[in-house]
Write a protein that holds these residues in place. Structure first.
Motif, PDB file in Angstrom:
ATOM      1  N   THR A 103       9.147  13.100 -16.141  1.00 49.45           N
ATOM      2  CA  THR A 103       8.659  14.444 -16.454  1.00 49.45           C
ATOM      3  C   THR A 103       9.338  15.477 -15.578  1.00 49.45           C
ATOM      4  O   THR A 103       9.812  15.160 -14.488  1.00 49.45           O
ATOM      5  CB  THR A 103       7.130  14.547 -16.275  1.00 49.45           C
ATOM      6  OG1 THR A 103       6.678  15.795 -16.782  1.00 49.45           O
ATOM      7  CG2 THR A 103       6.714  14.429 -14.826  1.00 49.45           C
ATOM      8  N   ASP A 104       9.373  16.705 -16.066  1.00 52.10           N
ATOM      9  CA  ASP A 104       9.826  17.839 -15.267  1.00 52.10           C
ATOM     10  C   ASP A 104       8.660  18.757 -14.931  1.00 52.10           C
ATOM     11  O   ASP A 104       8.824  19.754 -14.240  1.00 52.10           O
ATOM     12  CB  ASP A 104      10.893  18.640 -16.030  1.00 52.10           C
ATOM     13  CG  ASP A 104      12.192  17.872 -16.150  1.00 52.10           C
ATOM     14  OD1 ASP A 104      12.530  17.121 -15.222  1.00 52.10           O
ATOM     15  OD2 ASP A 104      12.873  18.019 -17.186  1.00 52.10           O
ATOM     16  N   GLU A 105       7.489  18.431 -15.439  1.00 50.89           N
ATOM     17  CA  GLU A 105       6.305  19.274 -15.267  1.00 50.89           C
ATOM     18  C   GLU A 105       5.603  18.989 -13.944  1.00 50.89           C
ATOM     19  O   GLU A 105       5.696  17.901 -13.398  1.00 50.89           O
ATOM     20  CB  GLU A 105       5.319  19.043 -16.418  1.00 50.89           C
ATOM     21  CG  GLU A 105       5.886  19.315 -17.788  1.00 50.89           C
ATOM     22  CD  GLU A 105       6.288  20.762 -17.994  1.00 50.89           C
ATOM     23  OE1 GLU A 105       5.653  21.654 -17.394  1.00 50.89           O
ATOM     24  OE2 GLU A 105       7.246  20.997 -18.751  1.00 50.89           O
ATOM     25  N   THR A 106       4.862  19.974 -13.456  1.00 48.87           N
ATOM     26  CA  THR A 106       4.030  19.803 -12.271  1.00 48.87           C
ATOM     27  C   THR A 106       2.665  19.307 -12.725  1.00 48.87           C
ATOM     28  O   THR A 106       1.989  19.984 -13.506  1.00 48.87           O
ATOM     29  CB  THR A 106       3.885  21.142 -11.514  1.00 48.87           C
ATOM     30  OG1 THR A 106       5.189  21.605 -11.161  1.00 48.87           O
ATOM     31  CG2 THR A 106       3.037  20.981 -10.276  1.00 48.87           C
ATOM     32  N   VAL A 107       2.301  18.136 -12.257  1.00 52.27           N
ATOM     33  CA  VAL A 107       1.049  17.491 -12.669  1.00 52.27           C
ATOM     34  C   VAL A 107       0.364  16.964 -11.420  1.00 52.27           C
ATOM     35  O   VAL A 107       1.018  16.501 -10.485  1.00 52.27           O
ATOM     36  CB  VAL A 107       1.335  16.334 -13.656  1.00 52.27           C
ATOM     37  CG1 VAL A 107       0.050  15.696 -14.128  1.00 52.27           C
ATOM     38  CG2 VAL A 107       2.153  16.818 -14.843  1.00 52.27           C
ATOM     39  N   LEU A 108      -0.963  17.002 -11.409  1.00 44.90           N
ATOM     40  CA  LEU A 108      -1.735  16.529 -10.269  1.00 44.90           C
ATOM     41  C   LEU A 108      -2.270  15.125 -10.509  1.00 44.90           C
ATOM     42  O   LEU A 108      -2.612  14.766 -11.645  1.00 44.90           O
ATOM     43  CB  LEU A 108      -2.910  17.471 -10.005  1.00 44.90           C
ATOM     44  CG  LEU A 108      -2.551  18.912  -9.673  1.00 44.90           C
ATOM     45  CD1 LEU A 108      -3.805  19.756  -9.593  1.00 44.90           C
ATOM     46  CD2 LEU A 108      -1.752  18.984  -8.384  1.00 44.90           C
ATOM     47  N   THR A 109      -2.377  14.364  -9.440  1.00 48.22           N
ATOM     48  CA  THR A 109      -3.011  13.057  -9.518  1.00 48.22           C
ATOM     49  C   THR A 109      -4.456  13.243  -9.970  1.00 48.22           C
ATOM     50  O   THR A 109      -5.135  14.171  -9.533  1.00 48.22           O
ATOM     51  CB  THR A 109      -2.985  12.381  -8.127  1.00 48.22           C
ATOM     52  OG1 THR A 109      -1.634  12.302  -7.694  1.00 48.22           O
ATOM     53  CG2 THR A 109      -3.592  10.998  -8.163  1.00 48.22           C
ATOM     54  N   GLY A 110      -4.909  12.384 -10.861  1.00 48.41           N
ATOM     55  CA  GLY A 110      -6.278  12.460 -11.358  1.00 48.41           C
ATOM     56  C   GLY A 110      -6.413  13.180 -12.687  1.00 48.41           C
ATOM     57  O   GLY A 110      -7.470  13.137 -13.308  1.00 48.41           O
ATOM     58  N   GLU A 111      -5.356  13.846 -13.130  1.00 42.89           N
ATOM     59  CA  GLU A 111      -5.446  14.549 -14.417  1.00 42.89           C
ATOM     60  C   GLU A 111      -5.525  13.541 -15.557  1.00 42.89           C
ATOM     61  O   GLU A 111      -4.913  12.481 -15.522  1.00 42.89           O
ATOM     62  CB  GLU A 111      -4.244  15.478 -14.619  1.00 42.89           C
ATOM     63  CG  GLU A 111      -4.290  16.687 -13.712  1.00 42.89           C
ATOM     64  CD  GLU A 111      -3.434  17.825 -14.228  1.00 42.89           C
ATOM     65  OE1 GLU A 111      -3.777  18.381 -15.282  1.00 42.89           O
ATOM     66  OE2 GLU A 111      -2.448  18.147 -13.564  1.00 42.89           O
TER      67      GLU A 111
END
Length: 141
Positions: free
Chosen positions: A49-57
């Motif tokens: 991925t190139d997206e910013t994603v948080l752990t737990g989403e």
């Protein structure tokens, strides 16, 4: 001394090195996060991925194992965010843990992965020191 230390067995099912088409969509805003997986097991997958994603989403995943014709849909949680800093990393990625993939689907996924090689670990295994000491004390090491 290395022969005495017992590695931690963290994975229940092996991961397989397989590139496959998928769609990973964030549940809260339905943003497309990934279309490429680089490894898969019956418990989860690693996607680029190139997206910013948080752990737990929470995410929704659709994928097809190359040896099978059926598409699988699953709900998953982002268990790990890979930042692409290690030499073994293939870039930025997300480690997804399936929270809803039925038993039958999981068994089909396992069966479809039999011809793909296991993924090689990108780092040294952690040591289970308690098990190592127990084996030394019992004289089985």
């Amino acid at each position: 001394m290395d022969g005495l230390l017992v590695p931690v067995r963290e994975r229940k099912t092996p991961r397989h090195a397989v590139r496959l088409e998928c769609q990973v969509v964030r549940e809260r805003d339905f943003k497309l996060l990934s279309e490429q997986a680089v490894d898969l097991s019956a418990e989860g997958m690693l996607v680029l991925t190139d997206e910013t994603v948080l752990t737990g989403e929470e995410v929704l995943v659709s994928f097809r194992v190359p040896t099978l014709r059926a598409w699988f849909d699953a709900e998953a949680t982002v268990a790990r965010v890979v930042h692409g800093r290690r030499p073994s990393d293939r870039g930025r990625g997300l480690g997804l843990q399936f929270s809803r993939l039925g038993r039958v689907s999981a068994s089909y996924v396992k069966a479809g992965l039999y011809r793909y090689p296991p993924t090689l670990p990108g780092r040294e295994p952690r040591i289970d020191y308690a098990e190592s000491v127990a084996r030394i004390m019992m004289g089985t090491a």
